[in-house]
Write a protein that holds these residues in place. Sequence first.
Motif, PDB file in Angstrom:
ATOM      1  N   GLN A 134     -77.302 -17.395 -28.574  1.00 14.66           N
ATOM      2  CA  GLN A 134     -77.495 -16.200 -27.745  1.00 14.66           C
ATOM      3  C   GLN A 134     -78.188 -16.531 -26.434  1.00 14.66           C
ATOM      4  O   GLN A 134     -77.855 -15.941 -25.396  1.00 14.66           O
ATOM      5  CB  GLN A 134     -78.265 -15.149 -28.538  1.00 14.66           C
ATOM      6  N   GLN A 135     -79.116 -17.460 -26.443  1.00 17.51           N
ATOM      7  CA  GLN A 135     -79.794 -17.837 -25.205  1.00 17.51           C
ATOM      8  C   GLN A 135     -78.829 -18.498 -24.226  1.00 17.51           C
ATOM      9  O   GLN A 135     -78.962 -18.342 -23.006  1.00 17.51           O
ATOM     10  CB  GLN A 135     -80.960 -18.781 -25.499  1.00 17.51           C
ATOM     11  N   ASN A 136     -77.862 -19.231 -24.761  1.00 14.06           N
ATOM     12  CA  ASN A 136     -76.934 -19.961 -23.893  1.00 14.06           C
ATOM     13  C   ASN A 136     -75.706 -19.163 -23.492  1.00 14.06           C
ATOM     14  O   ASN A 136     -74.984 -19.564 -22.570  1.00 14.06           O
ATOM     15  CB  ASN A 136     -76.502 -21.256 -24.577  1.00 14.06           C
ATOM     16  N   THR A 137     -75.463 -18.043 -24.158  1.00 14.60           N
ATOM     17  CA  THR A 137     -74.249 -17.274 -23.862  1.00 14.60           C
ATOM     18  C   THR A 137     -74.482 -15.797 -23.584  1.00 14.60           C
ATOM     19  O   THR A 137     -73.647 -15.150 -22.946  1.00 14.60           O
ATOM     20  CB  THR A 137     -73.264 -17.370 -25.044  1.00 14.60           C
ATOM     21  N   GLY A 138     -75.561 -15.242 -24.118  1.00 16.23           N
ATOM     22  CA  GLY A 138     -75.769 -13.801 -24.015  1.00 16.23           C
ATOM     23  C   GLY A 138     -74.834 -12.995 -24.903  1.00 16.23           C
ATOM     24  O   GLY A 138     -74.699 -11.777 -24.739  1.00 16.23           O
ATOM     25  N   ILE A 139     -74.210 -13.658 -25.862  1.00 16.94           N
ATOM     26  CA  ILE A 139     -73.233 -13.020 -26.758  1.00 16.94           C
ATOM     27  C   ILE A 139     -73.832 -12.869 -28.144  1.00 16.94           C
ATOM     28  O   ILE A 139     -74.491 -13.790 -28.638  1.00 16.94           O
ATOM     29  CB  ILE A 139     -71.939 -13.867 -26.816  1.00 16.94           C
ATOM     30  N   PRO A 140     -73.641 -11.732 -28.816  1.00 20.65           N
ATOM     31  CA  PRO A 140     -74.152 -11.565 -30.182  1.00 20.65           C
ATOM     32  C   PRO A 140     -73.666 -12.680 -31.094  1.00 20.65           C
ATOM     33  O   PRO A 140     -72.499 -13.088 -31.019  1.00 20.65           O
ATOM     34  CB  PRO A 140     -73.584 -10.208 -30.618  1.00 20.65           C
ATOM     35  N   ALA A 141     -74.553 -13.179 -31.964  1.00 17.31           N
ATOM     36  CA  ALA A 141     -74.207 -14.342 -32.772  1.00 17.31           C
ATOM     37  C   ALA A 141     -74.704 -14.208 -34.202  1.00 17.31           C
ATOM     38  O   ALA A 141     -75.580 -13.394 -34.509  1.00 17.31           O
ATOM     39  CB  ALA A 141     -74.786 -15.608 -32.138  1.00 17.31           C
ATOM     40  N   THR A 142     -74.125 -15.034 -35.043  1.00 20.94           N
ATOM     41  CA  THR A 142     -74.540 -15.123 -36.442  1.00 20.94           C
ATOM     42  C   THR A 142     -74.289 -16.543 -36.915  1.00 20.94           C
ATOM     43  O   THR A 142     -73.754 -17.378 -36.185  1.00 20.94           O
ATOM     44  CB  THR A 142     -73.768 -14.111 -37.321  1.00 20.94           C
ATOM     45  N   THR A 143     -74.683 -16.837 -38.143  1.00 22.36           N
ATOM     46  CA  THR A 143     -74.282 -18.068 -38.809  1.00 22.36           C
ATOM     47  C   THR A 143     -73.672 -17.669 -40.144  1.00 22.36           C
ATOM     48  O   THR A 143     -73.854 -16.547 -40.618  1.00 22.36           O
ATOM     49  CB  THR A 143     -75.466 -19.018 -39.078  1.00 22.36           C
ATOM     50  N   THR A 144     -72.975 -18.603 -40.765  1.00 24.14           N
ATOM     51  CA  THR A 144     -72.409 -18.297 -42.081  1.00 24.14           C
ATOM     52  C   THR A 144     -73.511 -17.981 -43.089  1.00 24.14           C
ATOM     53  O   THR A 144     -73.389 -17.043 -43.882  1.00 24.14           O
ATOM     54  CB  THR A 144     -71.540 -19.462 -42.568  1.00 24.14           C
ATOM     55  N   THR A 145     -74.601 -18.728 -43.051  1.00 25.88           N
ATOM     56  CA  THR A 145     -75.715 -18.450 -43.967  1.00 25.88           C
ATOM     57  C   THR A 145     -76.247 -17.048 -43.766  1.00 25.88           C
ATOM     58  O   THR A 145     -76.480 -16.303 -44.732  1.00 25.88           O
ATOM     59  CB  THR A 145     -76.836 -19.483 -43.772  1.00 25.88           C
ATOM     60  N   THR A 146     -76.458 -16.651 -42.515  1.00 23.61           N
ATOM     61  CA  THR A 146     -76.940 -15.304 -42.210  1.00 23.61           C
ATOM     62  C   THR A 146     -76.000 -14.259 -42.773  1.00 23.61           C
ATOM     63  O   THR A 146     -76.429 -13.279 -43.394  1.00 23.61           O
ATOM     64  CB  THR A 146     -77.052 -15.110 -40.684  1.00 23.61           C
TER      65      THR A 146
END
Length: 234
Positions: A93-105
């Motif tokens: 998110q810091q590098n793109t400003g796009i909402p993010a997740t991980t598979t674990t999350t």
Amino acid sequence: MIRRCKLGVLVPSSNITMEYELYKMAPDGVSIHFSRIPQTEDTEEQLAAMIDYVPQAAELLAHARVDAIAFGCTSGSFIKGVGYDKQIIESIQQNTGIPATTTTTAVLEALDLMGLKKISVGAPYTDPIMQKLKKLLEENGFKITKIKGLGLLKGEGDLPIDETYKLVREIDTPESDGIFISCTDFKTVEILELLEEDLGKPVVSSNQATMWKLLRLSGLKTKIRGFGALLREF
């Protein structure tokens, strides 16, 4: 065709399963775009090193103006324990400003939302990685009724889906609320409905949970049939 959303995924370079399974589950109007991160074996060293490649790989996905980004490796997002997935999300998110997740999350949120507190767990991993997965789940409040790994360092994507089915049948216990199948390179989605019918309980897999979370992050709450209760009901 109407473009409803564009999903971005950071996938391990050796993974040959995730792209196929995510596209198989994708609703009409949803496109999926991938960046690959170097990783050829499920060693602790390689899994931990994946985070170093996240900023650049995520930035490349941002060029495609995707609506959400997932770090698509389960073990790579829990290898350093509770909270490590949040570090990866923050980097994206810091590098793109796009909402993010991980598979674990995504998996943790899905299991919690579905009320699956006592779970059986199967994966292709070696014992050290299985122990880290068990610890992560227990520290997030889940009780493990049975857990088994196949002991593989690589090549899980080449396993026939029959191996997934046999593993799940083996780990199922009467007291478990549901099943979790870990690893985005382990074939699962084509048998999720069959497993739920045979076992009479929900089955969550890494790729299924990743798709579910990506769609929610992008603003789509569409229900998808044919790939388990998570996508069909939640």
